[in-house]
Design an enzyme around this catalytic site. Structure first.
Site, mmCIF file in Angstrom:
data_model
loop_
_atom_site.group_PDB
_atom_site.id
_atom_site.type_symbol
_atom_site.label_atom_id
_atom_site.label_comp_id
_atom_site.label_asym_id
_atom_site.label_seq_id
_atom_site.Cartn_x
_atom_site.Cartn_y
_atom_site.Cartn_z
ATOM 1 N N GLU A 70 0.989 -1.057 0.137
ATOM 2 C CA GLU A 70 0.031 -0.066 0.462
ATOM 3 C C GLU A 70 0.523 0.777 -0.158
ATOM 4 O O GLU A 70 0.108 2.203 -0.277
ATOM 5 C CB GLU A 70 -0.686 0.165 0.962
ATOM 6 N N HIS A 322 -1.680 -8.268 -16.878
ATOM 7 C CA HIS A 322 -3.227 -8.604 -17.718
ATOM 8 C C HIS A 322 -3.929 -7.017 -17.260
ATOM 9 O O HIS A 322 -3.985 -6.136 -18.314
ATOM 10 C CB HIS A 322 -4.191 -8.748 -16.754
#
Length: 363
Positions: A70, A322
């Site tokens: 994060e 992706h």
């Protein structure tokens, strides 16, 4: 300035990949506050700092392994923001020389909004609506930065051309190019389809629906699974308040989202297969054939990575790739449209040189 703008595009792709890594590692709430982490500038690691952090946020004990993804994402996003603000400042200073400055200023403002969505992603505990909009905001930022690079390169090219050759009236493009130019509206439709598919991907990720179907080409052994709940799956009135880590939707709702994303991928594939074939047949110049090949490569790679995600059950490297290739497909389509817009100018610029060559051959 072009180099810095290009660097910002690369950095924006990195930020998108880091965001995917953070989300896929279930680290979206690795730090329960914003912009710091448990009130610190970095993830607390010493025993004393962890004790202080756990006292500040007793409901979310420190998990160092989830805190770092994060914070690394935040550091990268913050760096991108500084680069964008620098570009905006440089553009304003150089505006008298003709450098585009409205777009950099708009991007700087959009970065502030994107930062707000990053904060709300945490403070609203991964509320799917905000998560999806934050993901779309990242792709929007990337697209705007790519457009800025193209505009700056065009500006630099015009300056170089003006310095080396005298200006002259250019004839209109040949009629033979009209069939290619007529496809421009269809390119914008293709861009819209890609954006909608990215939005579906963002909604799929925000609701943890990527694993709703684990087989191919069917879903749960059926071509059209029974019981799919589209109303629940695409309900944008979900309440603010619950912790949405891991998702709150029912299985039927997630299957509906996943199947819709699959259908969207097939639509995009079929549409671009036809459109790119038409462009290839109607154009015999490198200005368009190069971008067409680029879009084709990005599309095939993206479909392949999507299939690999299902076959191998969402491995982290494939899933991140992706997301990155989704950005690559979007950029390649934008580049194709840009080159399509430049096509009449390119043909017109070549006409005088062609005429001179013909005169020399005739002489």
């Amino acid at each position: 300035m072009v180099n810095w703008a290009t660097f910002s595009v690369i950095l924006a792709v990195v930020v998108i990949m880091l965001g995917a890594w953070t989300r896929l590692a279930d680290a979206g709430l690795g730090c329960p506050d914003w912009p710091g982490c448990y009130g610190f500038l970095t993830v607390p690691q010493s025993d004393s700092h962890i004790a202080i952090a756990n006292a500040r946020f007793p409901d979310t004990p420190v998990d160092v392994a989830k805190g770092w993804p994060e914070m690394i994402h935040r550091y990268a996003a913050g760096t991108l923001g500084l680069v964008v603000f620098g570009l905006a400042g440089s553009a304003v200073r150089k505006r008298r020389s003709g450098v585009p400055f409205k777009l950099p200023l708009f991007i700087a403002g959009f970065i502030l909004l994107q930062g707000a969505f990053g904060m709300w992603t945490v403070t609203l505990k991964l509320w799917p609506q905000v998560v999806a909009l934050h993901l779309l905001g990242g792709f929007t930022t990337l697209s705007l930065l790519a457009l800025l690079v193209l505009r700056l390169r065009k500006f630099s090219g015009v300056q170089a051309s003006s310095a080396s050759t005298a200006s002259q009236a250019m004839p209109k493009p040949a009629r033979a190019m009209s069939s290619v130019i007529s496809l421009r509206p269809w390119l914008y439709v293709g861009l819209l389809l890609v954006i909608m598919q990215i939005a579906l991907g963002a909604w799929t990720a925000a609701n943890y629906a990527a694993v709703a179907c684990t087989d191919l080409p069917t879903c749960q052994g059926q071509w059209w699974p029974e019981g799919m709940d589209f109303q629940h799956g695409f309900d944008i009135t979900q309440h603010v308040g619950p912790n949405y880590l891991g998702g709150q939707l029912t299985a039927d709702g997630r299957v509906a989202i996943h199947v819709t994303h699959r259908v969207g991928a097939l639509v995009v594939l079929a549409y671009f297969a036809g459109l790119l074939t038409l462009i290839w047949r109607r154009s015999d110049n490198r200005e368009l054939r190069g971008p067409v090949l680029l879009v084709t490569t990005a599309l095939v790679a993206q479909i392949t990575l999507g299939l690999a995600n299902i076959v191998f059950h969402i491995p982290l490297p494939v899933a991140v790739a992706h997301n990155a290739m989704g950005a690559g497909l979007l950029l390649s389509v934008i580049y194709l449209i840009w080159q399509h817009h430049l096509l009449p100018q390119t043909q017109a610029a070549r006409a005088p040189h062609t005429k001179i060559m013909h005169q020399e051959i005739a002489a």
